[in-house]
Design a protein around this motif. Structure first.
Motif, PDB file in Angstrom:
ATOM      1  N   ARG A 116      42.822 -43.394  49.522  1.00 60.41           N
ATOM      2  CA  ARG A 116      41.665 -43.565  49.736  1.00 60.41           C
ATOM      3  C   ARG A 116      41.233 -45.063  50.068  1.00 60.41           C
ATOM      4  O   ARG A 116      40.256 -45.073  51.067  1.00 60.41           O
ATOM      5  N   ALA A 117      41.701 -45.834  49.316  1.00 53.35           N
ATOM      6  CA  ALA A 117      41.670 -47.367  49.763  1.00 53.35           C
ATOM      7  C   ALA A 117      42.045 -47.541  51.153  1.00 53.35           C
ATOM      8  O   ALA A 117      41.593 -48.343  51.872  1.00 53.35           O
ATOM      9  N   ALA A 118      43.048 -47.147  51.684  1.00 53.64           N
ATOM     10  CA  ALA A 118      43.707 -47.180  53.038  1.00 53.64           C
ATOM     11  C   ALA A 118      42.703 -46.603  54.010  1.00 53.64           C
ATOM     12  O   ALA A 118      42.414 -47.198  54.898  1.00 53.64           O
ATOM     13  N   TYR A 119      42.136 -45.528  53.662  1.00 50.16           N
ATOM     14  CA  TYR A 119      41.372 -44.867  54.607  1.00 50.16           C
ATOM     15  C   TYR A 119      40.228 -45.857  54.820  1.00 50.16           C
ATOM     16  O   TYR A 119      39.508 -46.018  56.008  1.00 50.16           O
ATOM     17  N   GLU A 120      39.448 -46.231  53.873  1.00 47.78           N
ATOM     18  CA  GLU A 120      38.321 -47.058  53.916  1.00 47.78           C
ATOM     19  C   GLU A 120      38.675 -48.352  54.568  1.00 47.78           C
ATOM     20  O   GLU A 120      37.856 -48.837  55.454  1.00 47.78           O
ATOM     21  N   MET A 121      39.786 -48.962  54.394  1.00 50.09           N
ATOM     22  CA  MET A 121      40.039 -50.172  54.952  1.00 50.09           C
ATOM     23  C   MET A 121      40.485 -49.885  56.643  1.00 50.09           C
ATOM     24  O   MET A 121      39.915 -50.742  57.522  1.00 50.09           O
ATOM     25  N   ILE A 122      41.149 -48.747  57.003  1.00 55.44           N
ATOM     26  CA  ILE A 122      41.302 -48.494  58.313  1.00 55.44           C
ATOM     27  C   ILE A 122      40.101 -48.214  59.274  1.00 55.44           C
ATOM     28  O   ILE A 122      40.023 -48.597  60.459  1.00 55.44           O
ATOM     29  N   VAL A 123      39.187 -47.428  58.662  1.00 56.45           N
ATOM     30  CA  VAL A 123      38.055 -47.070  59.392  1.00 56.45           C
ATOM     31  C   VAL A 123      37.133 -48.203  59.838  1.00 56.45           C
ATOM     32  O   VAL A 123      36.423 -48.404  60.769  1.00 56.45           O
ATOM     33  N   THR A 124      37.084 -49.066  58.642  1.00 54.70           N
ATOM     34  CA  THR A 124      36.219 -50.161  58.828  1.00 54.70           C
ATOM     35  C   THR A 124      36.943 -51.273  59.921  1.00 54.70           C
ATOM     36  O   THR A 124      36.226 -51.842  60.618  1.00 54.70           O
ATOM     37  N   ALA A 125      38.181 -51.321  59.720  1.00 56.10           N
ATOM     38  CA  ALA A 125      38.840 -52.426  60.497  1.00 56.10           C
ATOM     39  C   ALA A 125      38.985 -51.982  61.939  1.00 56.10           C
ATOM     40  O   ALA A 125      38.702 -52.708  62.919  1.00 56.10           O
ATOM     41  N   TYR A 126      38.759 -50.590  62.094  1.00 55.07           N
ATOM     42  CA  TYR A 126      38.858 -49.931  63.499  1.00 55.07           C
ATOM     43  C   TYR A 126      37.615 -50.578  64.160  1.00 55.07           C
ATOM     44  O   TYR A 126      37.452 -50.611  65.527  1.00 55.07           O
ATOM     45  N   ALA A 127      36.334 -50.262  63.247  1.00 58.04           N
ATOM     46  CA  ALA A 127      35.244 -50.634  63.891  1.00 58.04           C
ATOM     47  C   ALA A 127      34.821 -51.816  64.276  1.00 58.04           C
ATOM     48  O   ALA A 127      34.279 -52.231  65.220  1.00 58.04           O
ATOM     49  N   GLU A 128      35.460 -52.942  63.513  1.00 59.70           N
ATOM     50  CA  GLU A 128      35.335 -54.261  63.682  1.00 59.70           C
ATOM     51  C   GLU A 128      36.144 -54.649  64.700  1.00 59.70           C
ATOM     52  O   GLU A 128      36.196 -56.118  64.850  1.00 59.70           O
ATOM     53  N   GLY A 129      37.149 -53.939  64.995  1.00 60.73           N
ATOM     54  CA  GLY A 129      38.419 -54.589  65.962  1.00 60.73           C
ATOM     55  C   GLY A 129      39.307 -55.467  65.006  1.00 60.73           C
ATOM     56  O   GLY A 129      40.011 -56.291  66.028  1.00 60.73           O
ATOM     57  N   THR A 133      44.514 -56.348  60.352  1.00 56.69           N
ATOM     58  CA  THR A 133      44.469 -55.278  59.152  1.00 56.69           C
ATOM     59  C   THR A 133      45.172 -53.968  59.498  1.00 56.69           C
ATOM     60  O   THR A 133      45.868 -53.554  58.472  1.00 56.69           O
ATOM     61  N   LEU A 134      44.965 -53.390  60.710  1.00 57.65           N
ATOM     62  CA  LEU A 134      45.430 -52.340  60.994  1.00 57.65           C
ATOM     63  C   LEU A 134      46.862 -52.379  61.109  1.00 57.65           C
ATOM     64  O   LEU A 134      47.625 -51.253  60.726  1.00 57.65           O
ATOM     65  N   ARG A 135      47.516 -53.436  61.720  1.00 55.28           N
ATOM     66  CA  ARG A 135      48.768 -53.206  61.983  1.00 55.28           C
ATOM     67  C   ARG A 135      49.790 -52.714  60.909  1.00 55.28           C
ATOM     68  O   ARG A 135      50.602 -51.912  61.042  1.00 55.28           O
ATOM     69  N   PRO A 136      49.881 -53.353  59.605  1.00 58.98           N
ATOM     70  CA  PRO A 136      50.800 -52.891  58.709  1.00 58.98           C
ATOM     71  C   PRO A 136      50.416 -51.511  58.168  1.00 58.98           C
ATOM     72  O   PRO A 136      51.357 -50.998  57.366  1.00 58.98           O
ATOM     73  N   LEU A 137      49.218 -51.008  58.340  1.00 57.06           N
ATOM     74  CA  LEU A 137      48.870 -49.699  57.678  1.00 57.06           C
ATOM     75  C   LEU A 137      49.133 -48.489  58.385  1.00 57.06           C
ATOM     76  O   LEU A 137      49.006 -47.376  58.291  1.00 57.06           O
ATOM     77  N   LEU A 138      49.470 -48.763  60.066  1.00 59.24           N
ATOM     78  CA  LEU A 138      49.586 -47.726  61.110  1.00 59.24           C
ATOM     79  C   LEU A 138      51.074 -47.603  61.409  1.00 59.24           C
ATOM     80  O   LEU A 138      51.783 -48.748  61.564  1.00 59.24           O
ATOM     81  N   ASP A 140      53.858 -47.090  64.565  1.00 55.74           N
ATOM     82  CA  ASP A 140      53.616 -47.940  65.948  1.00 55.74           C
ATOM     83  C   ASP A 140      52.790 -47.110  66.986  1.00 55.74           C
ATOM     84  O   ASP A 140      51.931 -47.346  67.538  1.00 55.74           O
ATOM     85  N   PRO A 141      53.129 -45.696  67.103  1.00 49.54           N
ATOM     86  CA  PRO A 141      52.205 -44.865  67.873  1.00 49.54           C
ATOM     87  C   PRO A 141      50.714 -44.907  67.486  1.00 49.54           C
ATOM     88  O   PRO A 141      49.723 -44.653  68.445  1.00 49.54           O
ATOM     89  N   VAL A 142      50.427 -44.838  66.107  1.00 50.61           N
ATOM     90  CA  VAL A 142      49.019 -44.708  65.800  1.00 50.61           C
ATOM     91  C   VAL A 142      48.478 -45.833  66.041  1.00 50.61           C
ATOM     92  O   VAL A 142      47.259 -45.959  66.630  1.00 50.61           O
ATOM     93  N   TYR A 143      49.190 -47.020  65.797  1.00 46.70           N
ATOM     94  CA  TYR A 143      48.531 -48.228  66.182  1.00 46.70           C
ATOM     95  C   TYR A 143      48.305 -48.548  67.409  1.00 46.70           C
ATOM     96  O   TYR A 143      47.206 -48.870  67.966  1.00 46.70           O
ATOM     97  N   ALA A 144      49.034 -48.047  68.479  1.00 48.40           N
ATOM     98  CA  ALA A 144      48.905 -48.212  69.892  1.00 48.40           C
ATOM     99  C   ALA A 144      47.646 -47.578  70.140  1.00 48.40           C
ATOM    100  O   ALA A 144      46.718 -48.066  71.280  1.00 48.40           O
TER     101      ALA A 144
END
Length: 240
Positions: A116-129, A133-138, A140-144
């Motif tokens: 749950r914590a990861a989901y909130e961090m990822i969707v927020t970081a994606y919106a903010e560019g 923050t995204l790199r260690p959570l995803l 390689d293909p998903v991060y790309a």
């Protein structure tokens, strides 16, 4: 003088007998049936063996006794996840059991809390560019994929304004152990507000006042042999 001495001895003997008789009448005699002295730290406090066993069983069933070494623990047949399968769809239970047998530290509820914590961090970081923050959570293909979408927004000078209103639920949908790789699919249902604006602040997509219910299914992966306790998102898809 001898008669006086004998008389004194007789008087002292009589006095001693009277004192002994008085003490005996006050203290009584030991018959072997006396109650033992009260011990406030005794577990039984006067209960018989059967009464004590019944009381111990009741206390343990009430959750008031912490099992100590030597006490009978739950049977291994109950499984490593017995009593801990909340927020888990039936089809995922077997896979979670296999993961728990490989990784004794694994706990579904603890995993979900982190997911749950990861989901909130990822969707927020994606919106903010926020690539850092995204790199260690995803993976390689998903991060790309995420990084490509961020770069496309930046090239068009677009800015996303995002608000996670609330995460309504997070449930384990699938679970699988392949060799040493554990994979768990989580279904997230959230309420979000998203709007995209151009460099002039004009809305080109979305509505800042409309809240949408969004369903996502993300797959998390971790090598159970790794000392790193963190999971990575290895797949994302929209849920029905």
């Amino acid at each position: 003088m001898g008669n006086g001495f004998d008389l004194l001895n007789i008087i002292l003997l009589i006095a001693a007998v009277l004192v002994f008789w008085r003490l005996r009448s006050v203290l009584g005699q030991r018959t072997g049936h006396e109650r033992p002295p009260y011990d406030p730290y005794s577990a039984s406090n006067g209960r018989g063996p059967q009464e004590e066993a019944d009381a111990a069983g009741k206390a343990e069933s009430d959750g008031k006794v912490i099992p100590m070494p030597g006490r009978a623990m739950p049977s291994a047949q109950e499984g490593p996840l017995s009593g801990r399968l909340q927020h888990v769809e039936p089809g995922a239970q077997q896979g979670l059991t296999e993961i728990a047998l490989t990784d004794r530290m694994f706990d579904p509820e603890g995993f979900l809390e982190g997911a749950r914590a990861a989901y909130e961090m990822i969707v927020t970081a994606y919106a903010e560019g926020d690539r850092e923050t995204l790199r260690p959570l995803l993976s390689d293909p998903v991060y790309a994929s995420f990084e490509g979408a961020i770069s496309a927004r930046e090239e068009k000078n677009l800015k996303m304004e995002f608000a996670l209103i609330g995460l309504k639920s997070a449930d384990i949908k699938t679970a699988k152990l392949a060799d040493t790789k554990a994979r768990i699919g989580v279904k997230f249902v959230s309420e979000q507000s998203t709007v995209t604006k151009n460099e002039d602040g004009i809305v080109v997509e979305g509505d800042p006042v409309t809240v949408h219910t969004v369903t996502d299914i993300w797959t998390f992966e971790r090598d159970t042999r790794s000392r790193d306790p963190n999971w990575q998102v290895v797949a994302t898809e929209a849920g029905a």
